[in-house]
Design an enzyme around this catalytic site. Sequence first.
Site, PDB file in Angstrom:
ATOM      1  NE  ARG A  62      -3.791  -2.038   3.180  1.00 39.40           N
ATOM      2  CZ  ARG A  62      -4.075  -2.397   3.686  1.00 39.40           C
ATOM      3  NH1 ARG A  62      -3.041  -2.073   4.505  1.00 39.40           N
ATOM      4  NH2 ARG A  62      -4.718  -3.788   3.988  1.00 39.40           N
ATOM      5  NE  ARG A 155      -6.889  -0.254   5.964  1.00 42.59           N
ATOM      6  CZ  ARG A 155      -6.611  -1.487   6.599  1.00 42.59           C
ATOM      7  NH1 ARG A 155      -6.171  -1.652   8.023  1.00 42.59           N
ATOM      8  NH2 ARG A 155      -6.723  -2.820   5.804  1.00 42.59           N
ATOM      9  NE  ARG A 166      -8.003  -6.890   3.076  1.00 44.45           N
ATOM     10  CZ  ARG A 166      -6.595  -7.054   3.358  1.00 44.45           C
ATOM     11  NH1 ARG A 166      -6.954  -6.067   4.789  1.00 44.45           N
ATOM     12  NH2 ARG A 166      -5.645  -6.917   2.866  1.00 44.45           N
TER      13      ARG A 166
HETATM   14  P1  ADP Z   1      -6.264  -3.636  11.428  1.00 45.38           P
HETATM   15  O1  ADP Z   1      -4.574  -3.384  11.587  1.00 45.38           O
HETATM   16  O2  ADP Z   1      -6.736  -4.079  12.354  1.00 45.38           O
HETATM   17  O3  ADP Z   1      -6.478  -3.327  10.260  1.00 45.38           O
HETATM   18  P2  ADP Z   1      -6.478  -0.440  11.659  1.00 45.38           P
HETATM   19  O4  ADP Z   1      -5.547  -0.193  12.741  1.00 45.38           O
HETATM   20  O5  ADP Z   1      -5.728  -0.108  10.121  1.00 45.38           O
HETATM   21  O6  ADP Z   1      -6.662  -1.923  11.434  1.00 45.38           O
HETATM   22  O7  ADP Z   1      -7.681  -0.020  11.657  1.00 45.38           O
HETATM   23  C1  ADP Z   1      -8.291   0.944  10.633  1.00 45.38           C
HETATM   24  C2  ADP Z   1      -9.099   1.908  10.678  1.00 45.38           C
HETATM   25  O8  ADP Z   1      -9.382   2.359  11.988  1.00 45.38           O
HETATM   26  C3  ADP Z   1      -7.488   2.890  10.378  1.00 45.38           C
HETATM   27  O9  ADP Z   1      -8.107   4.091   9.663  1.00 45.38           O
HETATM   28  C4  ADP Z   1      -7.629   3.391  12.319  1.00 45.38           C
HETATM   29  O10 ADP Z   1      -7.174   4.485  12.545  1.00 45.38           O
HETATM   30  C5  ADP Z   1      -9.645   3.790  12.350  1.00 45.38           C
HETATM   31  N1  ADP Z   1      -9.505   3.493  13.733  1.00 45.38           N
HETATM   32  C6  ADP Z   1      -9.338   1.696  14.386  1.00 45.38           C
HETATM   33  N2  ADP Z   1      -9.357   2.519  15.774  1.00 45.38           N
HETATM   34  C7  ADP Z   1     -10.561   2.868  16.043  1.00 45.38           C
HETATM   35  C8  ADP Z   1     -11.622   3.531  16.817  1.00 45.38           C
HETATM   36  N3  ADP Z   1     -11.536   3.077  18.657  1.00 45.38           N
HETATM   37  N4  ADP Z   1     -12.237   4.825  16.383  1.00 45.38           N
HETATM   38  C9  ADP Z   1     -12.433   4.991  15.681  1.00 45.38           C
HETATM   39  N5  ADP Z   1     -11.168   5.137  13.891  1.00 45.38           N
HETATM   40  C10 ADP Z   1     -10.407   3.442  14.512  1.00 45.38           C
HETATM   41  P1  5GP Z   2      -3.008  -6.851   5.882  1.00 55.42           P
HETATM   42  O1  5GP Z   2      -3.351  -6.565   4.215  1.00 55.42           O
HETATM   43  O2  5GP Z   2      -4.287  -5.431   6.762  1.00 55.42           O
HETATM   44  O3  5GP Z   2      -2.124  -6.052   6.241  1.00 55.42           O
HETATM   45  O4  5GP Z   2      -3.365  -8.325   6.835  1.00 55.42           O
HETATM   46  C1  5GP Z   2      -4.582  -8.663   5.700  1.00 55.42           C
HETATM   47  C2  5GP Z   2      -4.470 -10.072   7.250  1.00 55.42           C
HETATM   48  O5  5GP Z   2      -3.638 -11.181   7.014  1.00 55.42           O
HETATM   49  C3  5GP Z   2      -4.707  -9.423   8.474  1.00 55.42           C
HETATM   50  O6  5GP Z   2      -5.503 -10.204   9.456  1.00 55.42           O
HETATM   51  C4  5GP Z   2      -3.511  -9.913   9.019  1.00 55.42           C
HETATM   52  O7  5GP Z   2      -3.148 -10.153  10.820  1.00 55.42           O
HETATM   53  C5  5GP Z   2      -3.654 -11.135   8.142  1.00 55.42           C
HETATM   54  N1  5GP Z   2      -1.571 -11.235   8.537  1.00 55.42           N
HETATM   55  C6  5GP Z   2      -0.143 -10.300   8.244  1.00 55.42           C
HETATM   56  N2  5GP Z   2       1.001 -10.940   8.843  1.00 55.42           N
HETATM   57  C7  5GP Z   2       0.629 -12.962   8.246  1.00 55.42           C
HETATM   58  C8  5GP Z   2       0.895 -13.771   8.213  1.00 55.42           C
HETATM   59  O8  5GP Z   2       2.216 -13.770   8.446  1.00 55.42           O
HETATM   60  N3  5GP Z   2      -0.121 -15.057   8.564  1.00 55.42           N
HETATM   61  C9  5GP Z   2      -1.165 -14.790   8.473  1.00 55.42           C
HETATM   62  N4  5GP Z   2      -1.651 -16.153   8.611  1.00 55.42           N
HETATM   63  N5  5GP Z   2      -1.860 -13.971   8.673  1.00 55.42           N
HETATM   64  C10 5GP Z   2      -1.230 -12.424   8.504  1.00 55.42           C
END
Ligand code: ADP
Ligand code: 5GP
Length: 219
Positions: A62, A155, A166
Amino acid sequence: MRVLPQALGFIRAYSGRAMASFKPVVISGPSGSGKSTLLQKMFKDFPGCFEFSVSHTTRKPREGETDGKDYYFVDRAVFEKMVADGGFLEHAQFSGNCYGTSKMAVEKVQSSGKICILDVEINGVKNIKATDFKAKYIFVQPPSMEALEKRLRGRGTETEESLKKRLDTVQEALDYAKVPGAYDHIIINDDLDVAYEKLKGILCTDIQQVQADFYKKGR
Ligand code: ADP
Ligand code: 5GP
């Protein structure tokens, strides 16, 4: 998916090693539930205490993501070769891409004396749990499906297609989290500050241990 015997050997070697008393942390939760947000805050507040095990993925980077820091971005051929060579502790498919935790990545963090963080989806959790790799399992749960979708959209990283893929995986992850013993801790990420305090509470003893080890070494 099976964990390869080589991986089990690695894990046994690991659990036998005289390392710090804290376990690696496996954090999971639907995409968009806030895992990265919570962890980034934690990393910032406790510098030198944590390190990600950097996963391999066939997903495209990304905007703003760096190879070797956020992930090792590889093509399918490289990923499959690593699978065949027994290079992964666990690997799984998610939303049309492959993701895997390499043994090397975990070893690198473990040997640094920091708390190793593995951010994996539900099949990764199940695969790791099927081994004797000792870890602390944390699930980050969104307050509702609506909030999750809003956050994922907000996001701005997903296409309509990848967003749908997803969201399609969310219910399975939520159902698995309800299975007794699936996770050691469940954090509902509604209010970010409340969720963060809970995460800090779960990891505070480990943080103190890392800090104590650091000062001991420094003496
Ligand atoms: P993940 O890592 O689990 O995929 P992210 O940390 O990227 O999720 O969070 C997804 C989006 O939600 C981001 O844009 C983040 O800023 C927002 N976000 C995370 N926690 C909260 C919260 N408690 N309230 C509102 N927005 C949140
Ligand atoms: P993203 O594409 O948003 O970075 O990740 C998508 C999902 O893949 C997330 O739920 C994250 O926890 C999972 N993920 C990231 N790295 C790994 C990995 O090494 N192994 C597995 N099984 N899942 C992963």
